[in-house]
Design a protein around this motif. Structure first.
Motif, short mmCIF file in Angstrom:
data_model
loop_
_atom_site.label_atom_id
_atom_site.label_comp_id
_atom_site.label_asym_id
_atom_site.label_seq_id
_atom_site.Cartn_x
_atom_site.Cartn_y
_atom_site.Cartn_z
N ALA A 147 0.84 -1.19 0.00
CA ALA A 147 0.00 0.00 0.00
C ALA A 147 0.88 1.24 0.00
N LEU A 148 0.28 2.34 -0.42
CA LEU A 148 0.89 3.66 -0.29
C LEU A 148 0.11 4.37 0.81
N HIS A 149 0.76 4.54 1.96
CA HIS A 149 0.11 4.99 3.20
C HIS A 149 0.07 6.53 3.23
N THR A 150 -0.72 7.11 2.33
CA THR A 150 -0.67 8.54 2.03
C THR A 150 -1.35 9.39 3.10
N TYR A 151 -0.57 10.27 3.74
CA TYR A 151 -1.08 11.22 4.73
C TYR A 151 -1.42 12.53 4.00
N LEU A 152 -2.70 12.84 3.89
CA LEU A 152 -3.14 14.04 3.19
C LEU A 152 -3.46 15.15 4.18
N ARG A 153 -2.87 16.30 3.98
CA ARG A 153 -3.09 17.43 4.88
C ARG A 153 -4.49 18.01 4.65
N ARG A 245 -6.13 16.21 13.85
CA ARG A 245 -7.07 17.11 13.17
C ARG A 245 -6.56 17.59 11.81
N HIS A 246 -5.28 17.38 11.54
CA HIS A 246 -4.66 17.99 10.36
C HIS A 246 -4.38 17.02 9.21
N PHE A 247 -4.85 15.78 9.32
CA PHE A 247 -4.61 14.84 8.22
C PHE A 247 -5.66 13.75 8.20
N VAL A 248 -5.77 13.13 7.02
CA VAL A 248 -6.43 11.83 6.88
C VAL A 248 -5.55 10.99 5.97
N CYS A 249 -5.57 9.70 6.19
CA CYS A 249 -4.86 8.79 5.30
C CYS A 249 -5.88 8.12 4.38
N VAL A 250 -5.67 8.27 3.09
CA VAL A 250 -6.46 7.56 2.08
C VAL A 250 -5.44 6.79 1.25
N GLU A 251 -5.41 5.50 1.42
CA GLU A 251 -4.34 4.66 0.91
C GLU A 251 -4.82 3.75 -0.22
N ALA A 252 -4.08 3.74 -1.31
CA ALA A 252 -4.30 2.73 -2.35
C ALA A 252 -3.50 1.50 -1.97
#
Length: 281
Positions: A147-153, A245-252
């Motif tokens: 997976a790519l454990h992407t932390y989105l601001r 509060r400053h991120f969500v992870c949406v991972e492919a």
């Protein structure tokens, strides 16, 4: 004010492109920053640890060859805690950063196979393609999850929504991997969220009241959505109270069913992030 965590990474690389730049480290082939359209699009914890063998909290950790504790190896695999080789991309047709990881004693201690993995970061003005490729160089078939454990601001998680999963059932990791029916609503973040959505094929959209980000996947079958919530975040030494509060992870990812490669075969999975104009612009 917290110091710039990038300053602790003398081995990191910076790539300039139209209207932005990338910042990535060979350690873990870890994308730390994607600055695009005048804004930072990724979250990197101000308490992130950059010590040898420790995963970096934020950016885009590469999960391979095991997702979470779903196997006998290290949690989320070894790829995120080993130094990759930075490849020479000076002759590439467009701006890119590339890193390579091949099997060695450290990897075979946990996963007894020969392989070659490559991570490619390919930005344009408002788009970023992150591609993970794996080739089986072992004489035997191999299986792995990734997976790519992407932390989105995000501006504030209270107003953040993930659209595009309304009709998908999911596995809820906060409830002992309970299988849940579709919610028929965008994903909201009210407390800890840790879900695996199988077989997600359509583009997703992340909105936080200020920006609109489209997320697409190639080669990855599943989507993981994660935020630790206030209680869990407060107990993470490399995160801290309130930082959730400053991120969500949406991972492919390919999480629920492993990728199987015969000797000599290769696989590529990619996540494509595109900044779109918000509805109010």
């Amino acid at each position: 004010m917290a110091s710039d965590p990038h300053a602790a990474l003398p081995a990191s690389l910076r790539l300039e492109f139209e209207d932005g730049h990338l910042h990535a480290a060979p350690f873990g082939a870890h994308l730390l920053s994607w600055h695009c359209g005048g804004s930072e699009r990724l979250y990197l914890s101000p308490r992130a640890s950059f010590g040898a063998g420790k995963a970096i909290r934020g950016g885009v950790p590469v999960i391979f060859p095991q997702f979470s504790a779903r196997g006998d190896g290290p949690r989320h695999g070894f790829a995120r805690t080993l130094t990759w080789e930075a490849l020479d991309t000076a002759d590439a047709a467009s701006p890119r950063l590339s890193f390579r990881l091949t099997d060695r004693e450290e990897t075979r201690r946990h996963w007894p196979y020969r392989f070659e993995a490559e991570l490619d970061l390919e930005p344009t003005a408002e788009r970023l393609r992150i591609a993970l490729s794996v080739r089986n160089t072992d004489p035997n078939p191999i299986e792995f999850t990734a997976a790519l454990h992407t932390y989105l601001r995000v501006a504030d998680i209270a107003g953040t929504l993930v659209h595009g999963l309304e009709d998908r059932p999911y596995v809820d990791s906060t409830r002992g991997d309970a299988h849940c029916p579709p919610s028929d609503a965008p994903v909201r973040f009210e407390g800890e969220v840790d879900r695996i959505y199988p077989d997600t094929r359509q583009p997703l959209r992340l909105t936080d009241g200020e920006q609109l980000l489209r997320l697409e996947a190639e080669g990855f079958a599943d989507t993981v959505v994660w935020n630790p919530g206030a209680e869990l975040a407060a107990g993470l030494a490399d995160l801290g109270a309130g930082e959730h509060r400053h991120f969500v992870c949406v991972e492919a990812g390919n999480v629920l069913s492993p990728v199987r490669l015969e000797p000599g075969a290769a696989w590529t999975g990619a996540q494509i992030l595109t900044v779109e104009p918000s509805a109010g612009r």
